[in-house]
Motif scaffolding. Structure first.
Motif, PDB file in Angstrom:
ATOM      1  N   PHE A  27       0.883  -1.139   0.246  1.00  0.00           N
ATOM      2  CA  PHE A  27       0.129  -0.436   0.031  1.00  0.00           C
ATOM      3  C   PHE A  27       1.323   1.571  -0.194  1.00  0.00           C
ATOM      4  N   THR A  28       0.037   2.323  -0.204  1.00  0.00           N
ATOM      5  CA  THR A  28       0.796   3.668  -0.558  1.00  0.00           C
ATOM      6  C   THR A  28       0.047   4.697   0.842  1.00  0.00           C
ATOM      7  N   GLY A  29       1.150   5.165   0.781  1.00  0.00           N
ATOM      8  CA  GLY A  29       0.601   6.693   1.786  1.00  0.00           C
ATOM      9  C   GLY A  29       0.264   8.268   1.030  1.00  0.00           C
ATOM     10  N   LEU A  30      -0.268   9.024   0.973  1.00  0.00           N
ATOM     11  CA  LEU A  30      -0.178  10.120   0.754  1.00  0.00           C
ATOM     12  C   LEU A  30       0.309  11.107   1.485  1.00  0.00           C
ATOM     13  N   VAL A  31       1.445  11.902   1.394  1.00  0.00           N
ATOM     14  CA  VAL A  31       2.250  12.506   2.864  1.00  0.00           C
ATOM     15  C   VAL A  31       2.001  13.367   2.209  1.00  0.00           C
ATOM     16  N   VAL A  32       1.554  14.858   3.209  1.00  0.00           N
ATOM     17  CA  VAL A  32       2.394  16.491   2.806  1.00  0.00           C
ATOM     18  C   VAL A  32       2.970  17.262   3.955  1.00  0.00           C
ATOM     19  N   GLY A  33       4.012  17.807   3.381  1.00  0.00           N
ATOM     20  CA  GLY A  33       4.745  18.722   4.318  1.00  0.00           C
ATOM     21  C   GLY A  33       4.652  19.646   4.806  1.00  0.00           C
ATOM     22  N   THR A  34       4.783  19.760   6.078  1.00  0.00           N
ATOM     23  CA  THR A  34       4.330  21.713   6.572  1.00  0.00           C
ATOM     24  C   THR A  34       5.406  22.809   5.988  1.00  0.00           C
ATOM     25  N   SER A  35       4.462  23.742   6.619  1.00  0.00           N
ATOM     26  CA  SER A  35       5.383  24.675   6.980  1.00  0.00           C
ATOM     27  C   SER A  35       6.170  25.161   7.969  1.00  0.00           C
ATOM     28  N   ALA A  36       5.758  24.123   9.008  1.00  0.00           N
ATOM     29  CA  ALA A  36       6.339  24.140  10.129  1.00  0.00           C
ATOM     30  C   ALA A  36       7.881  22.788   9.979  1.00  0.00           C
ATOM     31  N   ARG A  37       8.940  23.664  10.646  1.00  0.00           N
ATOM     32  CA  ARG A  37      10.165  23.323  10.197  1.00  0.00           C
ATOM     33  C   ARG A  37      10.592  22.535  11.557  1.00  0.00           C
ATOM     34  N   PHE A  38      11.573  22.276  11.484  1.00  0.00           N
ATOM     35  CA  PHE A  38      13.317  22.277  12.664  1.00  0.00           C
ATOM     36  C   PHE A  38      14.286  22.470  12.231  1.00  0.00           C
ATOM     37  N   TYR A  39      15.314  23.198  12.704  1.00  0.00           N
ATOM     38  CA  TYR A  39      16.206  23.620  12.087  1.00  0.00           C
ATOM     39  C   TYR A  39      17.263  22.611  13.534  1.00  0.00           C
ATOM     40  N   THR A  40      18.044  22.315  12.272  1.00  0.00           N
ATOM     41  CA  THR A  40      20.009  22.312  13.084  1.00  0.00           C
ATOM     42  C   THR A  40      20.942  22.936  13.083  1.00  0.00           C
ATOM     43  N   VAL A  41      22.080  23.747  14.029  1.00  0.00           N
ATOM     44  CA  VAL A  41      22.417  24.672  13.617  1.00  0.00           C
ATOM     45  C   VAL A  41      23.893  24.260  14.207  1.00  0.00           C
ATOM     46  N   ILE A  42      24.745  24.419  13.255  1.00  0.00           N
ATOM     47  CA  ILE A  42      26.039  23.503  13.675  1.00  0.00           C
ATOM     48  C   ILE A  42      26.875  24.799  14.046  1.00  0.00           C
ATOM     49  N   ARG A  43      28.323  24.768  15.062  1.00  0.00           N
ATOM     50  CA  ARG A  43      29.698  25.850  14.582  1.00  0.00           C
ATOM     51  C   ARG A  43      30.195  25.604  15.714  1.00  0.00           C
ATOM     52  N   PRO A  44      31.503  26.110  15.616  1.00  0.00           N
ATOM     53  CA  PRO A  44      32.687  25.732  16.330  1.00  0.00           C
ATOM     54  C   PRO A  44      31.888  26.129  18.266  1.00  0.00           C
TER      55      PRO A  44
END
Length: 482
Positions: A27-44
């Motif tokens: 079977f398949t699924g119909l998935v919609v992405g959202t404008s709500a997002r996660f952010y990962t910031v990497i720096r020294p």
């Protein structure tokens, strides 16, 4: 001056069709992405002069007690990784770091890895407000639980909760977090480039699927990680046998890296890009009751195992109608490209009427397709209600049914439903106008049987991306207000 940083972002998800069935490759699924997002910031590390080489500090400033420290050093192409933090653990973050660094080490070698970690690195992870209920925040500010109040809150506002006690809204926070962290690590160590081509996204996908499954303790359907990488699409799952043999804390890094490689043809998942047709908008609401998805899924699968004939007949019918719903969406998009004027006129007419009135009020191909979409989605809801009844699992609880039926009676509402595994987590509506959106929100605000809170997210087809700090409002502030 802000230290240069690497940032990856990944979206939340809404499974419009395919709940439970998406666990099976048939079977398949119909998935919609959202404008709500996660952010990962990497720096020294900001304390580079006093930081021990190989120190990895992870901060989640939206939560209380959300700081973790790890040590990572590579010797002779082997990674020594351990947690320094003792008071609290984060399974997703720790699993992600350990296995991602293993895979990265296989690609860049000990010298390059240790060089990038020499002064220590600091990782900050935040999610848009919609991933978490903001009820406590609104109450503290004496604000009503409505869209206007939510829009007035600061980006990435504090939850005043620990990770374990926060109320999630069901947008797939763990998958979006995992995907953004995996992508940010691969970007930081220059295993992938900032354009993120298809092959690079495939590596991010495979690694994030493994990490997410490992952290959860089982190989799930994977649609949530898939949408975090690829955005909106029709999803057909990968064979679980790809991951089962390597789900081991002490898996050999070379074997792991080879299994997750973008060129590994054993990965047989299918992704067919999808967008909602023009003029159709997604609305989401959080229900303040909450469901534990693994519990719901476990009970449904137990019922299916105990009643195979009954369950398989229902699943096959549900699979057929889920596919029809997707077909109608795609046909509407096609009709828009064929004759945009007729399409827009039909949408405007239907936006003024209840969906039950469309069959007699509009003619032509667009009207016929909309009527068929409504009919077939209602059949999907009926089958989910039947599954609820037969399995004893509240997939579409009766309280939800009443709310969804009321929403569907608002002019311009195409459909209302429970996403994914259902339960008391959330609801979605698809509407044809801003007027319809406003009227639906009025229903939510006045609803008494359940505590319904709007979310501000909309459908967004974009998957994982590399972003700049200043392109995300409020993100720089999270790095300076620890």
């Amino acid at each position: 001056m802000m230290t240069p940083c690497t940032i990856a972002s990944a979206p939340g998800k809404v499974l419009l069709a395919g709940g439970y069935l998406v666990l099976e490759q048939a079977f398949t699924g119909l998935v919609v992405g959202t404008s709500a997002r996660f952010y990962t910031v990497i720096r020294p590390s900001s304390q580079a002069s006093t930081t021990t080489p190989g120190t990895v500090t992870v901060l989640s400033p939206q939560f209380e007690q959300a700081s973790w420290t790890y040590q990572a050093i590579a010797t002779n192409e082997k990674l020594a990784f351990h947690s320094i933090t003792t008071e609290s653990q984060n399974k997703f973050v720790e699993t992600c770091l350990k296995f991602s660094l293993d895979v990265i080490l296989q690609r860049i070698g000990s010298h390059a890895l240790n060089e990038k970690l020499a002064q220590g690195i600091e990782i900050t992870i935040v999610g848009d407000n919609d991933f978490y209920s903001q009820r406590a925040q609104l109450e503290a500010k004496h604000l009503e639980n409505n869209a206007e109040s939510l829009a007035s809150l600061d980006p990435f506002c504090k939850t005043h909760a620990t990770l374990g006690s926060v109320h999630k809204t069901g947008l797939g926070s763990s998958a979006a977090l995992t995907t953004s962290l995996v992508a940010a690590l691969l970007l930081f160590f220059q295993v992938v480039g900032h354009e993120l081509n298809k092959k690079e996204k495939t590596l991010i996908h495979n690694l994030a699927q493994f990490v997410h499954c490992f952290a959860q303790g089982k190989v799930g359907s994977g649609f949530d990680v898939s949408s975090a990488v690829w955005g909106s699409h029709r999803y057909k799952r990968f064979n679980p046998a790809i991951l089962t043999p390597i789900m081991d804390e002490h898996v050999d890094a070379a074997i792991l890296s080879k299994a997750l490689d973008a060129d590994n043809t054993e990965w047989d998942n299918e992704v067919a890009p999808f967008t909602l047709p023009p003029g159709l908008d997604l609305m989401l609401a959080d229900i303040d009751a909450g469901s534990h998805t693994p519990t719901l899924v476990g009970k449904v699968l137990a019922w299916k195992k105990a009643n195979p004939d009954e369950a398989n007949a229902l699943w096959n019918e549900l699979g057929k109608y889920n596919s029809l719903v997707e077909h109608h969406f795609r046909q509407l998009t096609s009709l828009y490209h064929d004759d945009g004027e007729e399409y827009n006129t039909t949408i405007q007419t239907c936006a003024q009427l209840k969906c039950t009135e469309w069959e007699t009020a509009v003619s032509g191909k667009v009207g016929k397709e909309l009527v068929s979409l409504v009919h077939d989605f209602n059949h999907v809801r009926g089958l989910l209600q039947k599954m609820s009844e037969l399995s004893g699992v509240p997939i579409e609880p009766k309280e939800q049914t009443h709310l969804l039926d009321t929403c569907t009676q608002v002019p311009g509402v195409v459909m209302s439903g429970v996403p994914g595994a259902g339960g008391y987590d959330a609801i979605f509506c698809i509407v044809l106008s801003n007027q319809s959106k406003h009227a639906v929100r009025k229903v939510w605000e006045s609803w008494k049987d359940l505590s319904v809170g709007p979310l501000l997210s909309q459908a967004d087809s974009n998957g994982v991306t590399s972003v700049s700090l200043l392109s995300v409002p409020g993100l720089a502030d999270t790095l300076t207000s620890k």
